[in-house]
Design a protein around this motif. Structure first.
Motif, PDB file in Angstrom:
ATOM      1  N   PRO A  99      16.542  78.116  47.580  1.00  0.00           N
ATOM      2  CA  PRO A  99      16.108  76.884  48.263  1.00  0.00           C
ATOM      3  C   PRO A  99      15.480  75.873  47.305  1.00  0.00           C
ATOM      4  O   PRO A  99      15.605  74.648  47.516  1.00  0.00           O
ATOM      5  CB  PRO A  99      15.083  77.388  49.287  1.00  0.00           C
ATOM      6  N   GLN A 100      14.836  76.391  46.253  1.00  0.00           N
ATOM      7  CA  GLN A 100      14.206  75.470  45.298  1.00  0.00           C
ATOM      8  C   GLN A 100      15.264  74.682  44.519  1.00  0.00           C
ATOM      9  O   GLN A 100      15.075  73.512  44.204  1.00  0.00           O
ATOM     10  CB  GLN A 100      13.320  76.249  44.332  1.00  0.00           C
ATOM     11  N   LEU A 101      16.391  75.364  44.229  1.00  0.00           N
ATOM     12  CA  LEU A 101      17.459  74.670  43.487  1.00  0.00           C
ATOM     13  C   LEU A 101      18.030  73.512  44.296  1.00  0.00           C
ATOM     14  O   LEU A 101      18.470  72.496  43.751  1.00  0.00           O
ATOM     15  CB  LEU A 101      18.576  75.653  43.127  1.00  0.00           C
ATOM     16  N   LEU A 102      18.017  73.676  45.610  1.00  0.00           N
ATOM     17  CA  LEU A 102      18.573  72.611  46.462  1.00  0.00           C
ATOM     18  C   LEU A 102      17.767  71.322  46.385  1.00  0.00           C
ATOM     19  O   LEU A 102      18.245  70.267  46.794  1.00  0.00           O
ATOM     20  CB  LEU A 102      18.649  73.097  47.912  1.00  0.00           C
ATOM     21  N   THR A 103      16.544  71.431  45.885  1.00  0.00           N
ATOM     22  CA  THR A 103      15.725  70.209  45.760  1.00  0.00           C
ATOM     23  C   THR A 103      16.147  69.369  44.551  1.00  0.00           C
ATOM     24  O   THR A 103      15.769  68.209  44.447  1.00  0.00           O
ATOM     25  CB  THR A 103      14.242  70.570  45.600  1.00  0.00           C
ATOM     26  N   LEU A 104      16.924  69.977  43.642  1.00  0.00           N
ATOM     27  CA  LEU A 104      17.394  69.202  42.490  1.00  0.00           C
ATOM     28  C   LEU A 104      18.453  68.189  42.957  1.00  0.00           C
ATOM     29  O   LEU A 104      19.328  68.530  43.749  1.00  0.00           O
ATOM     30  CB  LEU A 104      18.005  70.122  41.418  1.00  0.00           C
ATOM     31  N   GLU A 105      18.356  66.986  42.454  1.00  0.00           N
ATOM     32  CA  GLU A 105      19.256  65.926  42.915  1.00  0.00           C
ATOM     33  C   GLU A 105      20.712  66.224  42.602  1.00  0.00           C
ATOM     34  O   GLU A 105      21.624  65.842  43.343  1.00  0.00           O
ATOM     35  CB  GLU A 105      18.869  64.595  42.266  1.00  0.00           C
ATOM     36  N   SER A 106      20.945  66.907  41.470  1.00  0.00           N
ATOM     37  CA  SER A 106      22.330  67.134  41.043  1.00  0.00           C
ATOM     38  C   SER A 106      22.987  68.307  41.763  1.00  0.00           C
ATOM     39  O   SER A 106      24.190  68.499  41.646  1.00  0.00           O
ATOM     40  CB  SER A 106      22.364  67.379  39.537  1.00  0.00           C
ATOM     41  N   VAL A 107      22.214  69.084  42.492  1.00  0.00           N
ATOM     42  CA  VAL A 107      22.781  70.260  43.156  1.00  0.00           C
ATOM     43  C   VAL A 107      23.218  69.892  44.569  1.00  0.00           C
ATOM     44  O   VAL A 107      22.426  69.392  45.373  1.00  0.00           O
ATOM     45  CB  VAL A 107      21.753  71.418  43.195  1.00  0.00           C
ATOM     46  N   LYS A 108      24.487  70.152  44.855  1.00  0.00           N
ATOM     47  CA  LYS A 108      25.013  69.820  46.183  1.00  0.00           C
ATOM     48  C   LYS A 108      24.917  70.996  47.140  1.00  0.00           C
ATOM     49  O   LYS A 108      24.655  70.824  48.321  1.00  0.00           O
ATOM     50  CB  LYS A 108      26.494  69.415  46.078  1.00  0.00           C
ATOM     51  N   SER A 109      25.189  72.194  46.636  1.00  0.00           N
ATOM     52  CA  SER A 109      25.092  73.358  47.518  1.00  0.00           C
ATOM     53  C   SER A 109      24.793  74.597  46.680  1.00  0.00           C
ATOM     54  O   SER A 109      25.060  74.628  45.475  1.00  0.00           O
ATOM     55  CB  SER A 109      26.415  73.559  48.276  1.00  0.00           C
ATOM     56  N   VAL A 110      24.236  75.595  47.375  1.00  0.00           N
ATOM     57  CA  VAL A 110      23.919  76.858  46.714  1.00  0.00           C
ATOM     58  C   VAL A 110      24.361  77.990  47.637  1.00  0.00           C
ATOM     59  O   VAL A 110      24.117  77.940  48.853  1.00  0.00           O
ATOM     60  CB  VAL A 110      22.398  77.003  46.456  1.00  0.00           C
ATOM     61  N   SER A 111      25.047  78.957  47.094  1.00  0.00           N
ATOM     62  CA  SER A 111      25.351  80.149  47.886  1.00  0.00           C
ATOM     63  C   SER A 111      24.929  81.383  47.098  1.00  0.00           C
ATOM     64  O   SER A 111      25.035  81.411  45.863  1.00  0.00           O
ATOM     65  CB  SER A 111      26.835  80.213  48.249  1.00  0.00           C
ATOM     66  N   ILE A 112      24.428  82.360  47.863  1.00  0.00           N
ATOM     67  CA  ILE A 112      23.936  83.577  47.207  1.00  0.00           C
ATOM     68  C   ILE A 112      25.060  84.605  47.165  1.00  0.00           C
ATOM     69  O   ILE A 112      25.735  84.836  48.177  1.00  0.00           O
ATOM     70  CB  ILE A 112      22.722  84.150  47.965  1.00  0.00           C
TER      71      ILE A 112
END
Lengths: 318, 261
Positions: A249-262
């Motif tokens: 969830p913290q990575l999603l706060t980065l502007e360049s990150v569009k999506s994260v999947s585990i």
């Protein structure tokens, strides 16, 4: 798009070349340089690859523009002194043996009989056909034909080697041998232009890539250079870390990150918008969040991924 | 591998010549030509052998007017020439091997010239050899006919080879075009009264034969001669020579400019 940064001397120069056959425009205002090293020519069927190769080898003339090879017009006989061609088709003078074919090819280049024999033996050894050279070419397998055609292209030690799908039909071990041969020729300062539709071949082989589609040059340069130019191209990044559920969830706060999947047990798959900015942001993030990153790898920097993206962009600009 | 290129254009052209000669000789064309020549030889042998219903000995004039002029000059000669010449370049093209000749460092007109020389040498060997055998089969009577026919055969062969090789450089299926030309133009048009027959090679070959072959009574007589309206042997020779040179020059020019697929 041209991301050219190499400083090698251009052995072949293509300047604003267009070529049409009747109403069909096969090439449209293409400009490029080919220097020493291995250059990959990539594009779908009908993109204009073969037309470009035929223009470079002086089989056809451009409708507009100019093509020079080693300072000579590509159509001229002098330019052909510097060019070796391995055409796409399997056809050659099948009734001859491999050894005879090499000698005839050397003879067609104007070498004396003694010199032709010497070169034939050297080239047969180079392409790994010296032990099968007394058999008629018509009995050769596809891979053997590719090797013998490559020998024909090499017989006069050309500066520019133009290879149309040279690995087509060659077994994996043979592919690796031929790739090593291409690399050694490139290391000698020769320009090796390889056309291929097997895009992943280019990842390992080519120093530079020419992307061509619908008669236009979409991009040229090293894969990394082209990739860097595509700031808005979503890039997939795989991260192996100690606590993926905590940092996702913290990575999603980065502007360049569009999506994260585990991806259990310890990996994250990120889709990032701007690779350059992402790497900068992620560096700061990792340092400040005790992310315990073990490994970070971009997963779709392959030729194929870049090519798909370029194609998509060419066909649907917006 | 040595990098210094010590090459000779003459040696390269000689290789094109040898390659073209070899490929044309070991080809279907040679089989077709051999079959046709064999059939003609058989017909000539049967004709030359005295039969119960025609026991008179044969003459040179009969050999010339019944075998050599209509069968050999009128049919076999153009067929032999077209079978070799029309397939020389278009054959390489359809087999996709022309690319190897077009990407050598030999100027294209010289590639054409070397192929022309190879085809011409082979065709002359076959046409003159075939003529000699045809003339020798009936015995002594053939020698007189051979003396008249060999020069005309040589010049007509040179002209036909030039023309059919030009077709070969120009179109992919040159054999069909050449066959159509040989049957429609050379065989039919040559017999049309007036001046239209003067576009054919065989008109000049016949005109030449009619004059030099007077002892063999080859020329038609009376109205037939008037309708054919031959030119003099000297004029025919000039036309055949100029046509041969023209066909060769045109072929070299076309081959040097054409973009082959």
């Amino acid at each position: 798009m041209n991301t050219e940064t190499t400083t090698t001397i251009a052995l072949a120069e293509v300047r604003n070349v267009s070529k049409w056959f009747g109403p069909v425009m096969a090439l449209n205002g293409v400009s490029l340089d080919i220097g020493s090293g291995i250059t990959g020519l990539v594009g779908p069927n009908g993109a204009g690859k073969t037309t470009l190769l035929r223009l470079l080898t002086g089989q056809i003339k451009p409708s507009l523009g100019e093509i020079d090879v080693c300072g000579h017009d590509a159509w001229s006989a002098k330019a052909k002194d510097h060019i070796g061609l391995c055409p796409f088709g399997d056809a050659t003078w099948d009734e001859l043996s491999g050894r005879q074919l090499m000698r005839v090819t050397a003879g067609l280049r104007g070498f004396t009989r003694a010199e032709a024999r010497k070169r034939a033996e050297a080239v047969l050894e180079t392409v790994g056909m010296d032990d099968r050279a007394n058999r008629p070419v018509r009995t050769y397998s596809k891979g053997m034909r590719q090797r013998i055609k490559l020998g024909q292209a090499l017989i006069h030690d050309p500066d520019l080697l133009v290879l149309d799908e040279p690995l087509n039909g060659v077994d994996p071990v043979g592919c690796e041998e031929l790739n090593d041969l291409f690399r050694s020729l490139a290391a000698q300062g020769k320009a090796v232009l390889v056309s291929s539709h097997i895009l992943h071949e280019m990842d390992q082989l080519a120093d530079r890539i020419l992307f061509i589609c619908q008669g236009k040059l979409l991009a040229s340069g090293s894969l990394a250079e082209i990739r860097d130019m595509l700031d808005d191209h979503p890039l997939k990044v795989r991260i192996s870390c100690g606590s993926p559920r905590r940092i996702a969830p913290q990575l999603l706060t980065l502007e360049s990150v569009k999506s994260v999947s585990i991806e259990p047990p310890s990996e994250l798959l990120l889709e990032v918008q701007n690779p350059g900015r992402f790497y900068a942001e992620f560096g700061e993030f990792a340092a400040g969040n005790d992310a315990q990153v073990h490994r970070l790898k971009a997963t779709d920097t392959s030729t194929e991924a870049v090519f798909d993206y370029l194609m998509e962009r060419a066909l649907h600009p917006e | 591998m040595e990098t210094a290129n010590k090459t000779s254009t003459v040696a390269a052209c000689a290789q094109v010549f040898r390659l073209a000669l070899r490929r044309q000789f070991f080809s279907r064309q040679t089989i077709v030509t051999a079959v046709l020549l064999g059939l003609t030889l058989g017909i000539t042998a049967l004709w030359a052998y005295p039969m119960p219903w025609n026991p008179d000995p044969r003459t040179s004039a009969q050999l010339a007017s019944r075998i050599l002029s209509p069968l050999y000059m009128g049919f076999l000669l153009p067929i032999i020439c077209l079978s070799y010449a029309s397939s020389a370049i278009s054959g390489e093209r359809s087999e996709q091997t022309l690319v190897y000749l077009l990407t050598t460092n030999i100027p294209r007109p010289l590639v054409y010239l070397a192929m022309y020389a190879a085809v011409l040498l082979l065709t002359l060997a076959v046409t003159l050899g075939g003529l000699a055998v045809l003339c020798l089969v009936p015995g002594k009577i053939g020698l007189e006919a051979l003396g008249v026919f060999w020069t005309v055969t040589t010049c007509a062969t040179v002209a036909y080879v030039g023309l059919f090789l030009l077709f070969s450089a120009g179109v992919r299926r040159a054999t069909f075009l050449s066959l159509a030309y040989a049957l429609m133009i050379e065989t039919l048009t040559v017999n049309i009264p007036g001046v239209v027959n003067r576009i054919t090679v065989s008109f000049y070959a016949k005109s030449w034969l009619y004059e030099t072959g007077k002892p063999l009574d080859l020329a038609p007589t009376g109205a037939a001669l008037g309708l054919f309206n031959p030119v003099s042997a000297a004029s025919a020779q000039w036309v055949l020579v100029l046509a041969s040179v023209g066909f060769l020059a045109l072929g070299m020019w076309l081959f040097s400019r054409k973009e082959y697929d």
